[in-house]
Design a protein around this motif. Structure first.
Motif, PDB file in Angstrom:
ATOM      1  N   LEU A  34       0.801  -1.220   0.000  1.00 55.04           N
ATOM      2  CA  LEU A  34       0.000   0.000   0.000  1.00 55.04           C
ATOM      3  C   LEU A  34       0.832   1.267   0.000  1.00 55.04           C
ATOM      4  N   LYS A  35       2.099   1.203   0.436  1.00 53.64           N
ATOM      5  CA  LYS A  35       2.891   2.431   0.507  1.00 53.64           C
ATOM      6  C   LYS A  35       3.280   2.959  -0.872  1.00 53.64           C
ATOM      7  N   PHE A  36       3.242   2.116  -1.906  1.00 50.11           N
ATOM      8  CA  PHE A  36       3.553   2.563  -3.268  1.00 50.11           C
ATOM      9  C   PHE A  36       2.268   3.121  -3.877  1.00 50.11           C
ATOM     10  N   ASP A  37       2.073   4.425  -3.699  1.00 50.34           N
ATOM     11  CA  ASP A  37       0.832   5.081  -4.097  1.00 50.34           C
ATOM     12  C   ASP A  37       0.949   5.839  -5.413  1.00 50.34           C
ATOM     13  N   ALA A  38       2.089   5.763  -6.101  1.00 56.07           N
ATOM     14  CA  ALA A  38       2.261   6.435  -7.391  1.00 56.07           C
ATOM     15  C   ALA A  38       3.059   5.523  -8.313  1.00 56.07           C
ATOM     16  N   PHE A  39       2.764   5.577  -9.606  1.00 57.36           N
ATOM     17  CA  PHE A  39       3.443   4.697 -10.550  1.00 57.36           C
ATOM     18  C   PHE A  39       3.315   5.239 -11.969  1.00 57.36           C
ATOM     19  N   VAL A  40       4.203   4.746 -12.841  1.00 55.93           N
ATOM     20  CA  VAL A  40       4.166   4.991 -14.280  1.00 55.93           C
ATOM     21  C   VAL A  40       4.405   3.653 -14.952  1.00 55.93           C
ATOM     22  N   ALA A  41       3.638   3.335 -15.986  1.00 59.34           N
ATOM     23  CA  ALA A  41       3.721   2.007 -16.595  1.00 59.34           C
ATOM     24  C   ALA A  41       3.753   2.115 -18.110  1.00 59.34           C
ATOM     25  N   LEU A  42       4.580   1.267 -18.718  1.00 59.65           N
ATOM     26  CA  LEU A  42       4.604   1.061 -20.169  1.00 59.65           C
ATOM     27  C   LEU A  42       3.889  -0.257 -20.447  1.00 59.65           C
ATOM     28  N   PRO A  43       2.734  -0.248 -21.121  1.00 60.95           N
ATOM     29  CA  PRO A  43       1.987  -1.491 -21.323  1.00 60.95           C
ATOM     30  C   PRO A  43       2.770  -2.482 -22.182  1.00 60.95           C
ATOM     31  N   ALA A  44       2.495  -3.759 -21.938  1.00 63.66           N
ATOM     32  CA  ALA A  44       3.126  -4.820 -22.720  1.00 63.66           C
ATOM     33  C   ALA A  44       2.363  -5.028 -24.017  1.00 63.66           C
ATOM     34  N   HIS A  45       3.066  -5.572 -25.011  1.00 70.21           N
ATOM     35  CA  HIS A  45       2.455  -5.914 -26.293  1.00 70.21           C
ATOM     36  C   HIS A  45       2.114  -7.401 -26.244  1.00 70.21           C
ATOM     37  N   GLY A  46       0.866  -7.678 -25.928  1.00 71.13           N
ATOM     38  CA  GLY A  46       0.480  -9.066 -25.750  1.00 71.13           C
ATOM     39  C   GLY A  46       1.055  -9.600 -24.445  1.00 71.13           C
ATOM     40  N   THR A  47       1.955 -10.571 -24.564  1.00 68.77           N
ATOM     41  CA  THR A  47       2.634 -11.138 -23.387  1.00 68.77           C
ATOM     42  C   THR A  47       4.122 -10.827 -23.406  1.00 68.77           C
ATOM     43  N   ALA A  48       4.519  -9.796 -24.136  1.00 69.20           N
ATOM     44  CA  ALA A  48       5.937  -9.457 -24.255  1.00 69.20           C
ATOM     45  C   ALA A  48       6.158  -8.028 -23.785  1.00 69.20           C
ATOM     46  N   SER A  57       5.427   8.111  -2.421  1.00 65.93           N
ATOM     47  CA  SER A  57       5.405   9.569  -2.574  1.00 65.93           C
ATOM     48  C   SER A  57       5.840  10.301  -1.310  1.00 65.93           C
ATOM     49  N   THR A  58       5.856   9.636  -0.157  1.00 71.27           N
ATOM     50  CA  THR A  58       6.344  10.283   1.064  1.00 71.27           C
ATOM     51  C   THR A  58       7.861  10.358   1.100  1.00 71.27           C
ATOM     52  N   VAL A  59       8.531   9.568   0.250  1.00 73.34           N
ATOM     53  CA  VAL A  59       9.997   9.561   0.208  1.00 73.34           C
ATOM     54  C   VAL A  59      10.507  10.253  -1.048  1.00 73.34           C
ATOM     55  N   ALA A  60       9.900   9.962  -2.190  1.00 70.53           N
ATOM     56  CA  ALA A  60      10.357  10.498  -3.476  1.00 70.53           C
ATOM     57  C   ALA A  60       9.219  11.252  -4.154  1.00 70.53           C
ATOM     58  N   MET A  61       9.595  12.308  -4.863  1.00 71.29           N
ATOM     59  CA  MET A  61       8.652  13.083  -5.664  1.00 71.29           C
ATOM     60  C   MET A  61       9.051  12.981  -7.125  1.00 71.29           C
ATOM     61  N   VAL A  62       8.045  12.926  -8.002  1.00 68.88           N
ATOM     62  CA  VAL A  62       8.282  12.830  -9.446  1.00 68.88           C
ATOM     63  C   VAL A  62       7.545  13.980 -10.113  1.00 68.88           C
ATOM     64  N   PRO A  63       8.234  15.102 -10.353  1.00 69.84           N
ATOM     65  CA  PRO A  63       7.559  16.237 -10.992  1.00 69.84           C
ATOM     66  C   PRO A  63       7.281  16.029 -12.478  1.00 69.84           C
ATOM     67  N   ALA A  64       8.037  15.121 -13.137  1.00 70.95           N
ATOM     68  CA  ALA A  64       7.840  14.899 -14.575  1.00 70.95           C
ATOM     69  C   ALA A  64       8.265  13.480 -14.928  1.00 70.95           C
ATOM     70  N   PHE A  65       7.658  12.953 -15.991  1.00 74.66           N
ATOM     71  CA  PHE A  65       8.013  11.622 -16.479  1.00 74.66           C
ATOM     72  C   PHE A  65       7.687  11.546 -17.972  1.00 74.66           C
ATOM     73  N   ARG A  66       8.212  10.534 -18.635  1.00 80.10           N
ATOM     74  CA  ARG A  66       7.939  10.292 -20.047  1.00 80.10           C
ATOM     75  C   ARG A  66       7.955   8.798 -20.321  1.00 80.10           C
ATOM     76  N   ILE A  67       7.125   8.368 -21.253  1.00 77.62           N
ATOM     77  CA  ILE A  67       7.014   6.961 -21.641  1.00 77.62           C
ATOM     78  C   ILE A  67       7.369   6.856 -23.114  1.00 77.62           C
ATOM     79  N   ASP A  68       8.369   6.046 -23.428  1.00 82.96           N
ATOM     80  CA  ASP A  68       8.802   5.839 -24.811  1.00 82.96           C
ATOM     81  C   ASP A  68       8.544   4.398 -25.227  1.00 82.96           C
ATOM     82  N   GLN A  69       9.086   4.012 -26.361  1.00 85.37           N
ATOM     83  CA  GLN A  69       8.799   2.685 -26.897  1.00 85.37           C
ATOM     84  C   GLN A  69       9.458   1.580 -26.081  1.00 85.37           C
ATOM     85  N   PHE A  70      10.686   1.825 -25.594  1.00 80.96           N
ATOM     86  CA  PHE A  70      11.420   0.786 -24.867  1.00 80.96           C
ATOM     87  C   PHE A  70      11.788   1.200 -23.444  1.00 80.96           C
TER      88      PHE A  70
END
Length: 423
Positions: A34-48, A57-70
């Protein structure tokens, strides 16, 4: 997975090859807690594929993020002054896509400023030893090397790298271990970092645990500095402390107490003569700055001009002395003076301290990783070898045996020197 994260006390988790097309908060809580209350995810293509980066978020802050192909890139902020960029990657296995993967990382580096760390499964090797078979793509290996050189990335020192036994070749082969690369400014900002491989019980890869600020508590020991003999007053301190004690009958005891007294005297002399180099440099720079500001409104007096010149000479001398100390602590003898900066020697010395640290002990089937567990395991081992202290029920009354005594005073006298030509 959840027990592994809880035992490691992690605040940021990167999961590679998640094989999940849809990731929500319920999935993160079931996997990590439960302590991991923030996340960023790159979806899988099928099962790969698939990448998940989650954090507390009480320890680390993420003001910006980006999701690319790999890859997934997040800008991490840990308190004031500790800000850097983390990129979690899962490289393609198809050789035709690997150039696109490297170009993607180049674009990420161009977009982010400051310290940068990139970790994950690159599906690329730097040297032939990282391949378990003879099918090596030399062209792709060369491209990966050029990418690391162009981006000025350095692989972190990995503690506890694991090996398995291959029945086909009858030789040890390296397990699949994700890698952690970082820039020089990241290493300078985290000189006490520690990277170690964990158990591969939940995957065919060895998870990596990075601790950005590890302190090794050790009892301070006496360290002789090679520049001491060149300072005035060194020989007087050694001679005075060496001759300050009366001679002992036992030559070994005499040598021990004289060396101990000399070490204490040199330690006090070093504090009084050299002192804290950083504080002296800060004080000298502050005074020089005050003189520079005063020069804008009035000319300096002869005394102020003389003091300003002396302070500048002092700063140069302290900088040279500080670099000499860092070079000696790193124990690098294959570099000449002027071939590397002081930061290089400090990073090298911190890596040597991490290699000398004991992280786990194993006795039979049991394994201990905590400090208390390792102390208990070591104590039990030597107790089994030497035996434990027990209360005796019977004693010997030696006086009743009326044994003759032996005078052992002569054993304390030193042995005479052999005659010339004898052995």
């Amino acid at each position: 997975m959840r027990s592994l994260v809880d035992d490691a006390l992690a605040s940021v988790v990167c999961l590679l090859e998640s094989k999940l097309e849809r990731v929500d908060r319920r999935v993160i809580h079931s996997l990590l807690g439960l302590k991991f209350d923030a996340f960023v995810a790159l979806p899988a293509h099928g099962t790969a594929g698939g990448i998940i980066v989650a954090w507390d978020s009480t320890v680390a802050m993420v003001p910006a993020f980006r999701i690319d192909q790999f890859s997934v890139t997040v800008e991490m902020v840990f308190g004031e002054g500790n800000q850097w960029t983390l990129t979690a990657v899962y490289g393609p296995t198809d050789d035709t896509l690997k150039p696109l993967f490297l170009d993607e990382l180049r674009a990420i580096r161009a977009a982010c400023a400051g310290p940068w760390a990139v970790a994950g499964d690159f599906n690329l090797i730097v040297e032939a030893a990282g391949k378990s078979n003879n099918m090596i793509n030399m062209l792709m290996m060369g491209r990966f090397r050029r990418f690391l050189n162009d981006m000025e990335l350095k692989e972190a020192c990995l503690i506890g790298r694991r090996y398995t036994w291959s029945n086909e070749r009858n030789r040890p082969t390296l397990e699949k271990i994700d890698r952690w690369f970082s820039t020089a400014d990241w290493d300078t900002g985290h000189p006490g970092h520690l990277l170690q491989a964990l158990s591969s019980s939940i995957s065919n890869h060895c998870p990596l645990l990075i601790s950005t600020n590890v302190s090794f508590h050790r009892k301070s020991r006496f360290h002789f500095q090679s520049y001491w003999p060149s300072l005035p007053g060194f020989h007087d301190v050694v001679a005075g402390s060496w001759n300050s004690l009366p001679p002992k009958a036992n030559p070994f005891v005499d040598l021990f107490v004289r060396l101990k007294a000399t070490a204490k005297a040199l330690t006090r002399w070093n504090q009084a003569k050299v002192g804290n180099i950083k504080e002296q440099m800060l004080l000298a720079n502050e005074l020089i700055l005050c003189f520079d500001q005063a020069m804008d409104s009035r000319p300096l007096s002869s005394g102020e001009t003389w003091l300003r010149k002396q302070l500048k000479k002092k700063v140069l001398g302290l900088a040279s002395l500080q670099r000499t100390i860092a070079r000696q602590k790193s124990r690098i003898s294959w570099l000449k003076a002027g071939e590397a900066s002081e930061a290089f020697f400090k990073i090298f010395a911190s890596q040597r301290r991490r290699k000398n640290h004991i992280f786990r002990l194993k006795s039979g089937a049991a394994e201990a990783t905590s400090r208390a567990g390792m102390c208990e395991m070591a104590g039990d081992y030597y107790a089994g070898v030497l035996g434990r202290l027990v209360l005796r029920q019977h004693t010997l009354h030696l006086a009743a045996l009326e044994l003759s005594t032996v005078d052992t005073v002569a054993l304390e006298t030193p042995c005479p020197k052999p005659l010339s030509g004898t052995q």
